[in-house]
Design an enzyme around this catalytic site. Structure first.
Site, short mmCIF file in Angstrom:
data_model
loop_
_atom_site.label_atom_id
_atom_site.label_comp_id
_atom_site.label_asym_id
_atom_site.label_seq_id
_atom_site.Cartn_x
_atom_site.Cartn_y
_atom_site.Cartn_z
N GLY A 16 2.05 8.58 -8.37
CA GLY A 16 2.13 7.12 -8.21
C GLY A 16 0.73 6.51 -8.14
O GLY A 16 -0.13 7.02 -7.44
N ARG A 95 4.02 10.96 -13.89
CA ARG A 95 4.67 12.04 -13.15
C ARG A 95 4.98 13.11 -14.19
O ARG A 95 5.51 12.81 -15.25
CB ARG A 95 5.95 11.54 -12.49
CG ARG A 95 5.69 10.38 -11.53
CD ARG A 95 6.67 10.36 -10.40
NE ARG A 95 6.47 9.17 -9.55
CZ ARG A 95 5.66 9.15 -8.51
NH1 ARG A 95 4.97 10.22 -8.18
NH2 ARG A 95 5.53 8.04 -7.78
N GLY A 125 -1.69 12.27 -4.64
CA GLY A 125 -1.11 12.72 -3.37
C GLY A 125 -0.95 14.23 -3.32
O GLY A 125 -1.63 14.96 -4.06
N ASP A 126 -0.02 14.67 -2.49
CA ASP A 126 0.17 16.11 -2.27
C ASP A 126 0.54 16.88 -3.54
O ASP A 126 0.06 17.99 -3.75
CB ASP A 126 1.28 16.32 -1.22
CG ASP A 126 0.68 16.55 0.15
OD1 ASP A 126 -0.56 16.46 0.26
OD2 ASP A 126 1.45 16.82 1.09
N THR A 149 -2.98 7.72 -2.58
CA THR A 149 -1.55 7.39 -2.59
C THR A 149 -1.31 6.32 -1.53
O THR A 149 -1.94 6.35 -0.47
CB THR A 149 -0.67 8.61 -2.28
OG1 THR A 149 0.64 8.16 -1.90
CG2 THR A 149 -1.20 9.49 -1.16
N ASP A 151 1.21 6.17 0.25
CA ASP A 151 2.09 6.72 1.30
C ASP A 151 1.35 7.20 2.55
O ASP A 151 1.98 7.36 3.59
CB ASP A 151 2.89 7.90 0.74
CG ASP A 151 3.81 7.49 -0.40
OD1 ASP A 151 4.09 6.29 -0.52
OD2 ASP A 151 4.22 8.37 -1.18
N ARG A 186 18.51 -15.46 10.66
CA ARG A 186 19.14 -14.28 10.05
C ARG A 186 18.56 -12.97 10.58
O ARG A 186 17.45 -12.96 11.13
CB ARG A 186 18.91 -14.29 8.53
CG ARG A 186 19.84 -15.20 7.80
CD ARG A 186 19.51 -15.22 6.32
NE ARG A 186 20.52 -15.96 5.58
CZ ARG A 186 20.40 -16.33 4.32
NH1 ARG A 186 19.30 -16.06 3.65
NH2 ARG A 186 21.36 -16.98 3.72
N MET A 193 8.22 1.59 1.05
CA MET A 193 8.02 2.91 0.43
C MET A 193 7.42 3.86 1.46
O MET A 193 7.33 3.54 2.64
CB MET A 193 7.13 2.79 -0.78
CG MET A 193 7.87 2.31 -2.01
SD MET A 193 6.80 2.43 -3.46
CE MET A 193 8.00 2.19 -4.76
N ARG A 195 7.86 7.50 0.86
CA ARG A 195 8.51 8.81 0.65
C ARG A 195 8.99 9.38 1.99
O ARG A 195 9.75 8.71 2.67
CB ARG A 195 7.54 9.76 -0.05
CG ARG A 195 8.21 10.66 -1.06
CD ARG A 195 7.20 11.57 -1.73
NE ARG A 195 6.49 10.91 -2.79
CZ ARG A 195 6.93 10.85 -4.05
NH1 ARG A 195 8.06 11.39 -4.37
NH2 ARG A 195 6.23 10.23 -4.98
N CYS A 210 7.23 -7.03 14.11
CA CYS A 210 8.65 -6.96 13.77
C CYS A 210 9.46 -6.50 14.98
O CYS A 210 8.90 -6.13 16.01
CB CYS A 210 8.85 -6.02 12.58
SG CYS A 210 8.12 -6.72 11.10
N GLU A 247 11.92 4.10 3.12
CA GLU A 247 12.85 4.37 2.01
C GLU A 247 13.58 5.70 2.20
O GLU A 247 13.13 6.57 2.96
CB GLU A 247 12.09 4.38 0.68
CG GLU A 247 11.08 5.50 0.57
CD GLU A 247 10.35 5.51 -0.77
OE1 GLU A 247 10.78 4.85 -1.71
OE2 GLU A 247 9.32 6.21 -0.85
N GLN A 276 4.65 -2.90 -3.76
CA GLN A 276 3.73 -2.33 -2.76
C GLN A 276 2.59 -1.53 -3.40
O GLN A 276 1.59 -1.25 -2.77
CB GLN A 276 4.49 -1.41 -1.80
CG GLN A 276 5.53 -2.12 -0.99
CD GLN A 276 6.59 -1.17 -0.43
OE1 GLN A 276 6.46 -0.69 0.68
NE2 GLN A 276 7.64 -0.89 -1.20
#
Ligand code: F6P
Length: 354
Positions: A16, A95, A125-126, A149, A151, A186, A193, A195, A210, A247, A276
């Site tokens: 990614g 990928r 990444g990994d 990455t 992540d 609401r 994201m 992973r 939040c 996610e 993102q």
């Protein structure tokens, strides 16, 4: 020394894309260029006359397999400069599951040798690092991995290139979601994201104030999540509730419907998705990426020819043997644990309160 004697170093971005990858390329390119220039100066007394040439490999390991090499010409020099203010990766990424096959890697190694590439830098990444470790062992080539990455799931580095930018994007979006949620009173379920890694969700939830966060580590099953939201809704002190989840944990559309049925409060789900990954890198990511690029390039001038990953540890860049980097366990000191504490301090429910 003529051009054919240059030490050719390949660079690729894989998996990614992450904002800041272009800044790594810039850091590597400029450092190799300046080292070559220094070495070529007469009268310095230096015995190191080596010159380095950076070779771009397009579209990650897939591009390597397909021999997509690009030498740096005047146009690419311009693009490398422009890229420092652009998101994505100027050399493309992909990928490429096939890279897990030894035969595929063997072909890649043959191609690297044919191209006279003496060293390889892979940003990703990994998965990217796992592939790089194999190339290093199977070819004996000096390889350097740079964690890139969104992540932040590379345990050997406190931060990965791209994480900060993605975090800022998420926080910006959470603020917007809060505005509309407040207007309509609401409940909003927002999926980030990451992973398997909860860092994006945890850091963003803390930064955007939040009401609840759920990550894989917190291990909140779907019925427990719904129950928590229900409980919190009955005690709520704000007009709206914004819940952040990582996610692949829940079917957020379904969860939203169930919450609406239980609370009678209008509930919507938002999956932030690939947005993102986009955007110009933040100042922190640009700085980190550039410094990691410089660090990697300087390794090629060192006498130590081992293959390594670059990591940020205790605010210092360090070189970690690739296998050790891959084996690094997730430590409690990793920032997500700190973020979880921040959330608890703010009175936000985490596993401790379940
Ligand atoms: O690794 C980065 C990442 O954005 C993950 O957070 C996510 O799971 C995955 O890539 C999505 O990949 P793709 O865009 O290929 O679907």
């Amino acid at each position: 020394m003529n051009d054919t004697d240059k030490i050719r170093i390949g660079i690729l971005t894989s998996g990614g894309d992450a904002p800041g990858m272009n800044n790594v390329i810039n850091g590597v390119y400029k450092t190799l260029r300046s080292m070559s220039f220094e070495n070529s100066k007469a009268g310095t007394g230096s015995t190191d006359k080596r010159k380095f040439e950076l070779v771009l490999i397009k579209n990650g390991y897939k591009g390597l397999y397909e021999s997509e090499f690009q030498t740096i010409n005047a146009q690419w020099i311009q693009l490398i400069d422009l890229g420092t203010q652009m998101g994505g990766t100027i050399i493309g990424s992909a990928r490429f599951k096939e890279f897990e096959n030894e035969a595929t890697r063997k072909k890649c190694i043959d191609i690297l040798r044919k191209e006279n590439i003496k060293g390889l830098i892979a940003i990703g990444g990994d998965g990217t690092t796992t592939g790089l470790q194999k190339i290093s062992v199977e070819s004996g080539m000096q390889c350097i991995g740079i964690p890139g990455t969104i992540d932040n799931d590379v345990n050997s580095s406190e931060f990965t290139v791209g994480f900060d930018t993605a975090l800022n994007t998420i926080v910006e979006n959470l603020d917007k979601i809060r505005q509309t949620a407040d207007s309509h009173s609401r409940i909003m379920i927002v999926e980030t994201m990451g992973r398997e890694c909860g860092d994006l969700a945890l850091h963003a939830a803390a930064a955007a104030n939040c009401d609840l966060v759920a990550t894989k580590d917190l291990n909140i099953l779907e019925p427990a999540l719904i129950e928590l939201i229900k409980q919190m809704y009955t005690k709520k002190q704000r007009r709206s509730m914004v819940v952040v989840v990582t996610e692949n944990l829940y079917d957020v559309k379904k969860v939203a419907k169930m919450i609406e049925a239980e609370t009678k409060c209008e509930t919507r789900s938002v999956v932030l998705g690939q947005i993102q990954r986009g955007g110009t890198a933040s100042a922190f990511d640009r700085y980190l990426a550039t410094m990691m690029g410089v660090f990697a390039a300087e390794r090629f001038a060192n006498s130590n020819k081992s293959s390594i990953c670059v990591g940020l540890q205790g605010n210092r860049l360090v070189a970690i043997e690739i296998q050790d980097a891959l084996n690094t366990p997730k430590t409690p000191e990793k920032n997500s644990a700190l973020a979880a504490k921040v959330l608890r301090l703010s009175g936000i429910i985490t596993k401790k309160n379940i």
